[in-house]
Design an enzyme around this catalytic site. Structure first.
Site, PDB file in Angstrom:
ATOM      1  N   CYS A   1     -19.309 -16.036  42.985  1.00 46.71           N
ATOM      2  CA  CYS A   1     -18.584 -15.948  44.257  1.00 46.71           C
ATOM      3  C   CYS A   1     -18.248 -17.356  44.764  1.00 46.71           C
ATOM      4  O   CYS A   1     -17.572 -18.104  44.068  1.00 46.71           O
ATOM      5  CB  CYS A   1     -19.416 -15.141  45.267  1.00 46.71           C
ATOM      6  SG  CYS A   1     -18.492 -14.684  46.764  1.00 46.71           S
TER       7      CYS A   1
ATOM      8  N   ASP B   1     -12.676  -5.805  41.968  1.00 46.84           N
ATOM      9  CA  ASP B   1     -13.347  -6.713  42.909  1.00 46.84           C
ATOM     10  C   ASP B   1     -12.650  -6.621  44.269  1.00 46.84           C
ATOM     11  O   ASP B   1     -11.486  -6.974  44.405  1.00 46.84           O
ATOM     12  CB  ASP B   1     -13.286  -8.147  42.371  1.00 46.84           C
ATOM     13  CG  ASP B   1     -14.102  -9.137  43.199  1.00 46.84           C
ATOM     14  OD1 ASP B   1     -14.466  -8.803  44.341  1.00 46.84           O
ATOM     15  OD2 ASP B   1     -14.370 -10.239  42.690  1.00 46.84           O
TER      16      ASP B   1
ATOM     17  N   HIS C   1     -17.214  -6.519  42.363  1.00 43.29           N
ATOM     18  CA  HIS C   1     -17.503  -7.930  42.650  1.00 43.29           C
ATOM     19  C   HIS C   1     -18.875  -8.351  42.118  1.00 43.29           C
ATOM     20  O   HIS C   1     -19.015  -9.425  41.541  1.00 43.29           O
ATOM     21  CB  HIS C   1     -17.452  -8.153  44.168  1.00 43.29           C
ATOM     22  CG  HIS C   1     -17.723  -9.564  44.582  1.00 43.29           C
ATOM     23  ND1 HIS C   1     -16.829 -10.594  44.362  1.00 43.29           N
ATOM     24  CD2 HIS C   1     -18.800 -10.124  45.213  1.00 43.29           C
ATOM     25  CE1 HIS C   1     -17.324 -11.726  44.839  1.00 43.29           C
ATOM     26  NE2 HIS C   1     -18.528 -11.472  45.357  1.00 43.29           N
TER      27      HIS C   1
END
Length: 475
Positions: free
Chosen positions: A291, A383, A418
Site C-alpha cells: 500500500c 483492489d 487490496h
C-alpha cells in the site's frame, strides 16, 4: 501403533474371511453349514470393527509455517458418509473464527481434503487449505474484522473437528467424531527476533537460523499504525534477514497518529542499519512495501541516492501518494469526506480508490524513470482501496519511455482485492475501519472474491520469494 493395528484388522479380517469362503468352496473343505458360520464371522467382525474404531484425522504436518500446505485425511468413516470439517481459530483478541466444509467419504470410508471436493459450506471444490482461508468471525464475534497475527512468537492454533452430516452452524448438542489441533507459525525454529530502537529507528529485526551472512530486506507496511511483523518473520523463515520498520502511528515515534513525520533520512538510516549488521550481505538488500509502503519503497529506490537497493517488491500500491509534501497527514485527502462517513454502511461502503484517481499531481509522484534496480509490482484487479492496477500500467508506460522497462515485472490477479498477504490469510473484503487520525469508524471496501483472492495470495507469495531469491541470493 495401536490405532494402526486396529485400523488394519478392520480392513483385513473381512478380506481374510472372504478368502477362506472362496477357498473352501473351491476345495470342498467345509460343509454348507460351516461356510455359513464363516460368513457370519466375516460380517460380525466387520460390524464390531466399524463400531469400535473411531474416525481418525491424520494431518501432515501438525506444526507448520503459516505459508505451508497441510495435508488432512480422515479415516475409519462409514462408506459414503457425509461429514463436515469444522475449523475454529481463537484470535489474540479472544474472538472465534470458523469455517465449515462438506465432504462425502469414499467407499473405503476415507476423505482426503487435499484431493477431494467440498460439496458446500464455506467453500466448494478441491481446496487443500480452504479450511483456513475461508475462516470468518463466528456469531458473537465482531463481523467484518481482519485476521492479523500480532505476536509472531506464538502460533495460530486451528482446531479441526469432524462432524457427522452436512452442517453450517455449530450447536452445543453436536459431538465431534474426531478432533486435531494444528499449529501455524510465522517464525521458523531458530529465527531470532530483536527489538530495534537505534538512532530514532523503530523496528524489529528477524534473523534466520544459522550464522549467515544472509541477504537483507526492509519491510514496509501500509498506513496501518504500529509495527506489523508477520511478513518479516516469514521472510526470515525463508532465509532473509528482515527489518520490519515502523514509520507511522507507533508510540515510539514522536508524531501524531496518522501523521507521516519521518523524512528520507529515517529510511536511509534504517537501510544502512540493516546493511551494517554482521549477519547481512551488504550489497544484497532489497525492499518490500505494501500500500503506502510501495510509494516509500519506490522513493528509496529513486530519491535516496545514499542507498542502493538490489530490488524492490511492491504489493497493492503505486508510485504516488495524495500528499503535497513528503511528510504530513497520510489521509489528509480524506478530510473533506470525514463529515460524510455516517452515510456509508455495509451495503454502501466507502471506496477509497474513488478519491485517488490517476493521473495525480507530478509533485506527489515518484519519478519512476529513475528506477535503477529490478522491481516486481503485484496488484489485484478488484483492489478498491488503491488504483494499484492503473498505477502499475502508468509505471510501465513511464519506464518504457525512459528505457528502463526491462527492470519491471508486473502481475495483476483477476478477482483479487487490496489486502494481498501471505498464503491462506482469510480475505479482508469489507472492514469496519478506523482511519488513523479520524474520529469515526467507517465501512470500507477493500475488494476481492474469496476463492480467487486466496489463489492470488498463494501465487503472489511464490512469485515474491522467487524474485527475491533471484536478485538477493548469491548463486
Amino acid at each position: 501403533m495401536e490405532q494402526f493395528v486396529r485400523s488394519f484388522l478392520a480392513r483385513q479380517v473381512p478380506c481374510i474371511c472372504d478368502h477362506l469362503v472362496t477357498t473352501a468352496l473351491q476345495r470342498k473343505l467345509f460343509s454348507a453349514k460351516q461356510i455359513t458360520k464363516i460368513k457370519v464371522v466375516r460380517y460380525s467382525v466387520q460390524a464390531v470393527s466399524a463400531k469400535q474404531i473411531a474416525p481418525l484425522i491424520i494431518a501432515k504436518p501438525t506444526t507448520a509455517l503459516a505459508d505451508e500446505t497441510v495435508q488432512i485425511h480422515i479415516e475409519n468413516l462409514q462408506s459414503n458418509q457425509p461429514i463436515t470439517l469444522h475449523s475454529t481459530l481463537k484470535t489474540e483478541q479472544n474472538d472465534i473464527w470458523e469455517s465449515y466444509s462438506h465432504y462425502i467419504s469414499s467407499s473405503d470410508g476415507i476423505v482426503q481434503v487435499d484431493k477431494d471436493k467440498s460439496h458446500g459450506g464455506s467453500y466448494t471444490g478441491c481446496e487443500p487449505m480452504g479450511f483456513v482461508w475461508s475462516l470468518k468471525p463466528s456469531p458473537g464475534s465482531p463481523e467484518h474484522s481482519r485476521l492479523r497475527k500480532h505476536d509472531v512468537t506464538v502460533p495460530f492454533v486451528v482446531q479441526v473437528s469432524v462432524l457427522d452430516g452436512h452442517i453450517s452452524e455449530w450447536s452445543s448438542d453436536q459431538t465431534a467424531l474426531a478432533v486435531i489441533n494444528l499449529d501455524f507459525w510465522y517464525m521458523d525454529p531458530g529465527v531470532r527476533r530483536i527489538n530495534i530502537r537505534h538512532n530514532g529507528i523503530v523496528g524489529t529485526l528477524f534473523l534466520p537460523a544459522g550464522h549467515g551472512p544472509f541477504p537483507g530486506i526492509v519491510d514496509l507496511w501500509g498506513g496501518v499504525p504500529g509495527l506489523i511483523e508477520f511478513r518479516a518473520s516469514l521472510l526470515a523463515s525463508h532465509g532473509f534477514a528482515t527489518l520490519a520498520l515502523a514509520y507511522i502511528g507507533h508510540p515510539d515515534l514522536p508524531y501524531p497518529k496518522g501523521y507521516l513525520g519521518v523524512t528520507s533520512e529515517y529510511f536511509e538510516e534504517a537501510y544502512n542499519f540493516l546493511k551494517n549488521q554482521p549477519q547481512v550481505v551488504k550489497d544484497r538488500i532489497g525492499i518490500i512495501g505494501y500500500c503506502s509502503g510501495v510509494f516509500i519503497s519506490l522513493r528509496m529506490a529513486t530519491e535516496m541516492l545514499s542507498i542502493n537497493p538490489r530490488c524492490v517488491v511492491g504489493v497493492s500500491g503505486g508510485h504516488f501518494w495524495a500528499m503535497s509534501t513528503r511528510t504530513g497527514h497520510l489521509y489528509a485527502f480524506m478530510t473533506e469526506k470525514e463529515n460524510d462517513f455516517n452515510i456509508f454502511n455495509k451495503k454502501n461502503p466507502f471506496i477509497i480508490k474513488d478519491m485517488i484517481p490517476l493521473p495525480y499531481e507530478p509533485s506527489q509522484e515518484v519519478e519512476v524513470e529513475k528506477i535503477r534496480c529490478p522491481v516486481l509490482l503485484i496488484s489485484g484487479e478488484d483492489d478498491q482501496a488503491f488504483p494499484s492496477v492503473e498505477a502499475s500500467h502508468y509505471i510501465e508506460k513511464k519506464m518504457k519511455e525512459a528505457g528502463n522497462s526491462h527492470l519491471l515485472s508486473r502481475i495483476c490477479y483477476p478477482g483479487a482485492g487490496h489486502a494481498i498477504q501471505p498464503p491462506f490469510t482469510p480475505l479482508c473484503r469489507l472492514l469496519y475501519y478506523s482511519f488513523p487520525g479520524f474520529k469515526e469508524r467507517v465501512w470500507t471496501l477493500f475488494g476481492g472474491e474469496e476463492k480467487a483472492h486466496a489463489a492470488a495470495q498463494v501465487d503472489a507469495w511464490k512469485q515474491i520469494l522467487i524474485f527475491l531469491k533471484q536478485h538477493l541470493v548469491l548463486s
